[in-house]
Scaffold this motif. Sequence first.
Motif, PDB file in Angstrom:
ATOM      1  N   THR A 149      -6.862   1.034  -6.640  1.00 26.13           N
ATOM      2  CA  THR A 149      -5.974  -0.101  -6.879  1.00 26.13           C
ATOM      3  C   THR A 149      -5.195   0.129  -8.168  1.00 26.13           C
ATOM      4  O   THR A 149      -5.782   0.449  -9.205  1.00 26.13           O
ATOM      5  CB  THR A 149      -6.756  -1.423  -6.984  1.00 26.13           C
ATOM      6  OG1 THR A 149      -7.432  -1.676  -5.749  1.00 26.13           O
ATOM      7  CG2 THR A 149      -5.815  -2.587  -7.279  1.00 26.13           C
ATOM      8  N   ARG A 186      -3.810   0.745  -3.199  1.00 19.19           N
ATOM      9  CA  ARG A 186      -3.370  -0.650  -3.100  1.00 19.19           C
ATOM     10  C   ARG A 186      -2.617  -1.016  -4.375  1.00 19.19           C
ATOM     11  O   ARG A 186      -3.033  -0.677  -5.482  1.00 19.19           O
ATOM     12  CB  ARG A 186      -4.562  -1.591  -2.925  1.00 19.19           C
ATOM     13  CG  ARG A 186      -5.567  -1.150  -1.864  1.00 19.19           C
ATOM     14  CD  ARG A 186      -5.008  -1.189  -0.475  1.00 19.19           C
ATOM     15  NE  ARG A 186      -6.007  -0.790   0.514  1.00 19.19           N
ATOM     16  CZ  ARG A 186      -5.763  -0.631   1.811  1.00 19.19           C
ATOM     17  NH1 ARG A 186      -4.529  -0.841   2.280  1.00 19.19           N
ATOM     18  NH2 ARG A 186      -6.724  -0.266   2.635  1.00 19.19           N
ATOM     19  N   TYR A 197       0.367   5.670   0.142  1.00 14.55           N
ATOM     20  CA  TYR A 197      -0.589   6.643   0.641  1.00 14.55           C
ATOM     21  C   TYR A 197      -0.340   7.986  -0.033  1.00 14.55           C
ATOM     22  O   TYR A 197       0.803   8.480  -0.031  1.00 14.55           O
ATOM     23  CB  TYR A 197      -0.464   6.783   2.161  1.00 14.55           C
ATOM     24  CG  TYR A 197      -0.667   5.474   2.884  1.00 14.55           C
ATOM     25  CD1 TYR A 197      -1.927   5.102   3.339  1.00 14.55           C
ATOM     26  CD2 TYR A 197       0.399   4.592   3.088  1.00 14.55           C
ATOM     27  CE1 TYR A 197      -2.128   3.885   3.990  1.00 14.55           C
ATOM     28  CE2 TYR A 197       0.214   3.384   3.742  1.00 14.55           C
ATOM     29  CZ  TYR A 197      -1.048   3.032   4.190  1.00 14.55           C
ATOM     30  OH  TYR A 197      -1.235   1.819   4.829  1.00 14.55           O
ATOM     31  N   THR A 206       0.835  -1.198   0.000  1.00 14.34           N
ATOM     32  CA  THR A 206       0.000   0.000   0.000  1.00 14.34           C
ATOM     33  C   THR A 206       0.871   1.250   0.000  1.00 14.34           C
ATOM     34  O   THR A 206       1.863   1.323   0.732  1.00 14.34           O
ATOM     35  CB  THR A 206      -0.899   0.026   1.256  1.00 14.34           C
ATOM     36  OG1 THR A 206      -1.658  -1.186   1.316  1.00 14.34           O
ATOM     37  CG2 THR A 206      -1.841   1.216   1.220  1.00 14.34           C
ATOM     38  N   LYS A 252      -5.668   9.752  -0.244  1.00 12.28           N
ATOM     39  CA  LYS A 252      -6.135   8.514  -0.857  1.00 12.28           C
ATOM     40  C   LYS A 252      -5.199   7.364  -0.480  1.00 12.28           C
ATOM     41  O   LYS A 252      -3.981   7.529  -0.431  1.00 12.28           O
ATOM     42  CB  LYS A 252      -6.190   8.651  -2.373  1.00 12.28           C
ATOM     43  CG  LYS A 252      -6.855   7.498  -3.098  1.00 12.28           C
ATOM     44  CD  LYS A 252      -8.343   7.385  -2.739  1.00 12.28           C
ATOM     45  CE  LYS A 252      -9.143   8.582  -3.177  1.00 12.28           C
ATOM     46  NZ  LYS A 252     -10.617   8.398  -2.936  1.00 12.28           N
ATOM     47  N   THR A 253      -5.809   6.230  -0.205  1.00 18.75           N
ATOM     48  CA  THR A 253      -5.058   4.989   0.007  1.00 18.75           C
ATOM     49  C   THR A 253      -5.018   4.223  -1.305  1.00 18.75           C
ATOM     50  O   THR A 253      -6.056   4.046  -1.955  1.00 18.75           O
ATOM     51  CB  THR A 253      -5.715   4.127   1.101  1.00 18.75           C
ATOM     52  OG1 THR A 253      -5.719   4.863   2.333  1.00 18.75           O
ATOM     53  CG2 THR A 253      -4.953   2.823   1.304  1.00 18.75           C
ATOM     54  N   ASP A 303     -10.821   3.426  -1.861  1.00 18.26           N
ATOM     55  CA  ASP A 303      -9.421   3.201  -2.188  1.00 18.26           C
ATOM     56  C   ASP A 303      -9.227   3.013  -3.694  1.00 18.26           C
ATOM     57  O   ASP A 303     -10.155   2.651  -4.421  1.00 18.26           O
ATOM     58  CB  ASP A 303      -8.900   1.959  -1.454  1.00 18.26           C
ATOM     59  CG  ASP A 303      -8.914   2.127   0.052  1.00 18.26           C
ATOM     60  OD1 ASP A 303      -9.096   3.266   0.523  1.00 18.26           O
ATOM     61  OD2 ASP A 303      -8.748   1.115   0.766  1.00 18.26           O
TER      62      ASP A 303
END
Length: 297
Positions: free
Chosen positions: A145, A87, A73, A71, A84-85, A143
């Motif tokens: 990706t 992945r 950040y 992850t 925002k996170t 999130d």
Amino acid sequence: MSVQFLGALYLLGELCCSSVSLQTKVLATPHFLPGTPLGHVNALDETSGLCASRVHPNILYAHNDKGDGPTIYALSALDGELKKTIRIHGAHNYDWEDIACGPCDENGGHCIYIGDTGDHAGDGARNIIYKVREPVTLNKHGDITLDVEALIRFIWSPQQQDSETLMVDPQRNLYLISKVADGEGRVGMIASSAWNASSLPIVSHLVTLPLSTGSDDPTGGDISPDGQEILIQTHHQIFYWHTHDSVGIKETFLESPVGVSFHHEKDAEAVAWDADGRGYFTVSEGHHKNLYYYTRQ
């Protein structure tokens, strides 16, 4: 104002076979104001890497050290708040130690490079660098990706157990620096062509940093977006080099660096130029740590 430095003759002797005459080199002394605290970083508790987005204004990408998932950040460069996170699908975080932002490939675009290069368990580093494209937008709900676009597995020659510094230049060459006693890290390079190679790239020892820090260093670094300036962070100081048109990064590291502003905090590991090269950011490991900005005077 400038400071003169003698060329590191003994290091040059290691790198080339021809005799080299002793020369005086001039390194411009930069002026950066003391760090200004912008806000606290609460989304991470072991910030180990930091880089400035080339796509989204006032956005920094950061990641945790070992123990987190794959992850990164997106943080506000204005106050350190989480935006925002992200992945990373197709990646694994064994011991991510640094992150770099730079060009993707010969077709353009902007990428994030993530170095899984640490050795937190004493059984050897994974020595993997992941490349992902920056997200087009950060405004999606929930999130984000991102898929791994490519990865490089590499080996050191001679073998190095731990590296906490990953940098990328405008030509997409990658630079790794091993973390060793007294800060005399070994600098190695992975050429941009390695992304298309069929065999494992071997990171050869280019040069040894001319440092004496008293600690296991360095802990991070960054090359400015224009490729002209380099910051290397250690536990207690940040060192600065300015490249020259006639020499490369290897030759630049032969010169003695100058120290620049650094608000020292325990476990300092993350440093990054801003997207315009006007100043740089630092943040330390730990929860609720300050994000500092050092503006060029």
